[in-house]
Design an enzyme around this catalytic site. Sequence first.
Site, PDB file in Angstrom:
ATOM      1  N   CYS A  70      32.099  40.576  40.041  1.00 55.92           N
ATOM      2  CA  CYS A  70      32.883  40.942  38.850  1.00 55.92           C
ATOM      3  C   CYS A  70      32.972  39.765  37.880  1.00 55.92           C
ATOM      4  O   CYS A  70      32.918  39.942  36.661  1.00 55.92           O
ATOM      5  CB  CYS A  70      34.291  41.376  39.258  1.00 55.92           C
ATOM      6  SG  CYS A  70      34.320  42.737  40.422  1.00 55.92           S
TER       7      CYS A  70
HETATM    8  C1  BEZ Z   1      32.491  41.314  43.827  1.00 59.06           C
HETATM    9  O1  BEZ Z   1      32.829  41.494  42.672  1.00 59.06           O
HETATM   10  O2  BEZ Z   1      31.861  40.332  44.173  1.00 59.06           O
HETATM   11  C2  BEZ Z   1      32.817  42.330  44.892  1.00 59.06           C
HETATM   12  C3  BEZ Z   1      33.968  43.083  44.776  1.00 59.06           C
HETATM   13  C4  BEZ Z   1      34.267  43.990  45.777  1.00 59.06           C
HETATM   14  C5  BEZ Z   1      33.406  44.133  46.862  1.00 59.06           C
HETATM   15  C6  BEZ Z   1      32.233  43.395  46.939  1.00 59.06           C
HETATM   16  C7  BEZ Z   1      31.937  42.477  45.945  1.00 59.06           C
END
Ligand code: BEZ
Length: 212
Positions: free
Chosen positions: A45
């Site tokens: 994210c």
């Molecule tokens: C991420 O943004 O890295 C992420 C968020 C939730 C689950 C897996 C990855």
Amino acid sequence: MSLRLGDTAPNFKAVTTEGEIDFHEYLGNSWGVLFSHPADYTPVCTTELGKTALLKQEFEKRGVKVLAVSVDPLDKHLGWRNDINETQHCTVDFPIIADESKEVANLYGMIHPNASETFTVRSLFIIGPDKKVKLMITYPASTGRNFYEVLRVIDSLQLTANYSVATPADWKSGEDVIVVPAVSTEDAIKKFPKGVKVVKPYLRYTPQPNKD
Ligand code: BEZ
């Protein structure tokens, strides 16, 4: 009933990192990109919001306002935004919606219970100036989206909204486009003075009408 292409994008009021907004008022006559992410302070994210900020001028050039959303609270968004700016070398100045009540997530079907009961998946909606949903994509939490693809789709949508053309596989702005089946070849020749290449009666190309 889940949202479908051509539906009116549901309106909402929300608390965001840029203040309180009414979604439809905020969009005004612009195009919009509304995209959800699972959670703040997560790696994928962080790169997604950073990339979106770095592409600010590309979105602006196309008359597009972007908004991110997750179910995290405002204070968390604000702290995380500093990290995004620091690590992705950008300035996030588009609204990140604090959707603690999950109102936006539920209106747009961003929670997929078999993926996660609580967090939004990576949903993305492109909304036209008429407030209709023009595109929906859904990615899992583990895969960051390709924001150049989002820009490419916006180019296609803005072109096809104004001309009787469609865009072929992997099309990029500047490449030849396809004459839609509803236009006869005779009419296409009159409509597209740059020329019409007939490969098959149903497969006809013309140079992109709005490019020199
Ligand atoms: C991420 O943004 O890295 C992420 C968020 C939730 C689950 C897996 C990855």
